[in-house]
Design a protein around this motif. Structure first.
Motif, PDB file in Angstrom:
ATOM      1  N   ASP A  23       6.134   0.597   6.595  1.00  0.00           N
ATOM      2  CA  ASP A  23       4.685   0.454   6.411  1.00  0.00           C
ATOM      3  C   ASP A  23       4.187   1.567   5.513  1.00  0.00           C
ATOM      4  O   ASP A  23       3.753   2.602   6.001  1.00  0.00           O
ATOM      5  N   ASP A  24       4.201   1.405   4.186  1.00  0.00           N
ATOM      6  CA  ASP A  24       4.522   0.148   3.537  1.00  0.00           C
ATOM      7  C   ASP A  24       5.303   0.436   2.253  1.00  0.00           C
ATOM      8  O   ASP A  24       5.086  -0.219   1.240  1.00  0.00           O
ATOM      9  N   HIS A  40       0.821  -1.217   0.000  1.00  0.00           N
ATOM     10  CA  HIS A  40       0.000   0.000   0.000  1.00  0.00           C
ATOM     11  C   HIS A  40       0.849   1.258   0.000  1.00  0.00           C
ATOM     12  O   HIS A  40       1.856   1.359   0.680  1.00  0.00           O
ATOM     13  N   GLU A  51      -5.009   1.792   2.705  1.00  0.00           N
ATOM     14  CA  GLU A  51      -5.007   0.618   3.585  1.00  0.00           C
ATOM     15  C   GLU A  51      -5.246   1.028   5.024  1.00  0.00           C
ATOM     16  O   GLU A  51      -6.006   0.405   5.740  1.00  0.00           O
ATOM     17  N   GLU A  52      -4.553   2.095   5.468  1.00  0.00           N
ATOM     18  CA  GLU A  52      -4.502   2.374   6.906  1.00  0.00           C
ATOM     19  C   GLU A  52      -5.875   2.617   7.521  1.00  0.00           C
ATOM     20  O   GLU A  52      -6.137   2.183   8.612  1.00  0.00           O
ATOM     21  N   ASP A 112       3.186  -6.544   3.353  1.00  0.00           N
ATOM     22  CA  ASP A 112       2.835  -5.442   4.262  1.00  0.00           C
ATOM     23  C   ASP A 112       3.286  -5.724   5.696  1.00  0.00           C
ATOM     24  O   ASP A 112       2.531  -5.518   6.637  1.00  0.00           O
TER      25      ASP A 112
END
Ligand code: ZN
Ligand code: ZN
Length: 467
Positions: free
Chosen positions: A287-288, A275, A321-322, A348
């Motif tokens: 991350d990431d 991501h 994503e987060e 990830d």
């Protein structure tokens, strides 16, 4: 043990008979593996993304720049069919934050607001503390019992190679604020969901949305949490917390992708990626950025072969994503194509070495398991006897729609010292371990891409109910 050896011998024989991986394919895969160990592409991508763009939370100007960066990077590395797929995503922007223990004596607490938390009133919230040493302890408190108080949870996180402790301790962050609200609390402070002993706290998403009744919440450094725990045994505590943030319900995000086009069956696709978004602290290196870099570099190496594998390989830089959204958006945009996505995987968990490959359910006794085991053994990766259960949150939607997934499990022992903190920076990335990741992805994905392997057909029938 003997039983297991027999199984291995049996699958080796099967491999010879069925010729799943032709000798030439295995040789090409080995070549990719060895080349990747010396290749710098993943390092260069990680360095460029973390340095040129920096932290990139959804809705920020940096994320907008990251979109252009992603497109340009895929183009420069030889990918084709590059797409930017936009979807609606609300955004959240952090403001000034602070917290103080005000009684029994003043002590500054290093805190970071949980991702998507509500703000406090501008003057802050000052209240007496109700401290719980575990999440379960708080859950046992009756509704209304924390009325007017700041709830504090000091549960530690356990370090484990497979990241096991994250799920257990992370619930305080994900569900803690809403659960504390139910019990009447006015704010929540949690011990950072962290395996380190650092004062640098970890953010990360908490429950949010129009239907969630919640309260302002932040994470504090580990030493502060331990101090509060000791002080609470001696007498009452009082804390002042200030959190500021704004939200935009009408923002957007993007899933960005590019392909190494298959030479014989280009409409059959393997989807891999990481991501592109990150939290707003640190530079989102582990991350990431590294997940994006590992999968992009692996596909790029495959694309440089004299002949592309039969099937297409698509790299996706997932855009949210987060705080969620990219997985659902990806499935929605690719509904019609789902039966043609033969495999999915996401990187990830930082950049430390891969130690195990989990194959889709049913593949454990298939010749591919033996072939992959031999291919990955020089990288000190074993083929796990457990099937892949969760390949990554951006491919959850694909998995739910029946797309087979793999997990190339990374050693997460160090990852939760840094992720979601100001310390998630390039200097935590070890170039040799990053390259080991690329070697595993490139060689294994090539093997599947240049085959007719149908993981869906291997899926075991569900076991009859036990009586
Ligand atoms: Zn991540
Ligand atoms: Zn994250």
């Amino acid at each position: 043990m003997l039983m297991y050896r027999r199984l291995l011998a049996a699958s080796a024989t099967l491999a010879l008979i069925s010729g799943v991986a032709h000798a030439q394919d295995t040789k090409t895969a080995e070549g990719l593996r060895d080349k990747a160990l010396l290749d710098r592409t993943a390092w260069e991508i990680t360095e460029d993304l973390t340095t040129s763009i920096g932290p990139r939370i959804v809705g920020s100007p940096a994320m907008e720049r990251a979109k252009g960066w992603g497109e340009a990077k895929l183009k420069a590395l030889g990918f084709t069919n590059i797409k930017v797929e936009q979807f609606a995503k609300s955004s959240w922007t952090r403001g000034e934050e602070s917290a103080w223990l005000v009684g029994p004596y003043p002590l500054k607490l290093n805190i970071v607001g949980l991702g998507r938390t509500l703000p406090t009133p501008a003057e802050g919230i000052e209240a007496d503390v109700a401290l719980f040493r575990t999440y379960a302890e708080m859950m046992a408190a009756p509704e209304g019992s924390l009325k007017g108080k700041i709830a504090v949870i000091t549960q530690p996180m356990v370090r484990a190679q497979d990241g096991y402790g994250y799920g257990v301790a992370g619930v305080s962050r994900r569900a803690g604020p809403a659960e504390a609200a139910k019990r009447g609390a006015v704010a929540l402070l949690i011990r950072s969901v962290s395996t380190s002993d650092s004062t640098v706290p970890h953010t990360g998403v908490t429950g949010f949305g129009p239907d969630v009744v919640t309260i302002p919440a932040a994470a504090m450094g580990v030493p502060e949490a331990e101090q509060l725990e000791r002080l609470a045994k001696k007498g009452p505590l009082r804390i002042k917390l200030k959190l500021a943030s704004t939200t935009d319900a009408n923002d957007v995000a993007w899933n960005i992708s590019g392909e190494i086009k298959g030479s014989e069956k280009p409409d059959e696709v393997i989807v891999i990626g990481g991501h592109l978004d990150s939290w707003d602290v640190g530079t989102g290196a582990l991350d990431d950025a590294t997940g994006v870099a590992i999968t992009t570099a692996a596909a790029k190496l495959i694309g440089e072969l004299p002949k592309h594998p039969k099937r297409s390989i698509r790299v996706v830089m997932f855009g949210s994503e987060e705080s969620g959204g990219s997985s659902e958006a990806y499935v929605e945009a690719h509904k019609a194509e789902l039966p043609k996505i033969v495999l999915a995987g996401e990187s990830d968990t930082g950049a430390d070495r891969i130690y195990s490959l989990k194959l889709p359910a049913g593949a454990q006794k298939h010749p591919i398991a033996t072939t992959a085991g031999n291919l990955l053994a020089p990288l000190k990766i074993f083929v796990n006897r457990d099937p892949s259960a969760h390949g990554g949150s951006d491919i959850e939607g694909l998995e739910a729609a029946g797309v087979p997934s793999i997990e190339l499990e990374q050693d997460a022992s160090r990852y939760f010292d840094y992720h979601h903190t100001m310390d998630d920076t390039l200097n935590k990335v070890r170039p040799d371990e990053l390259a080991q990741n690329v070697a595993a992805w490139a060689s294994f994905i090539y093997l599947v891409a240049d085959s007719d392997i149908d993981f869906r057909a291997m899926k075991p029938a569900s076991a009859p109910a036990a009586h």
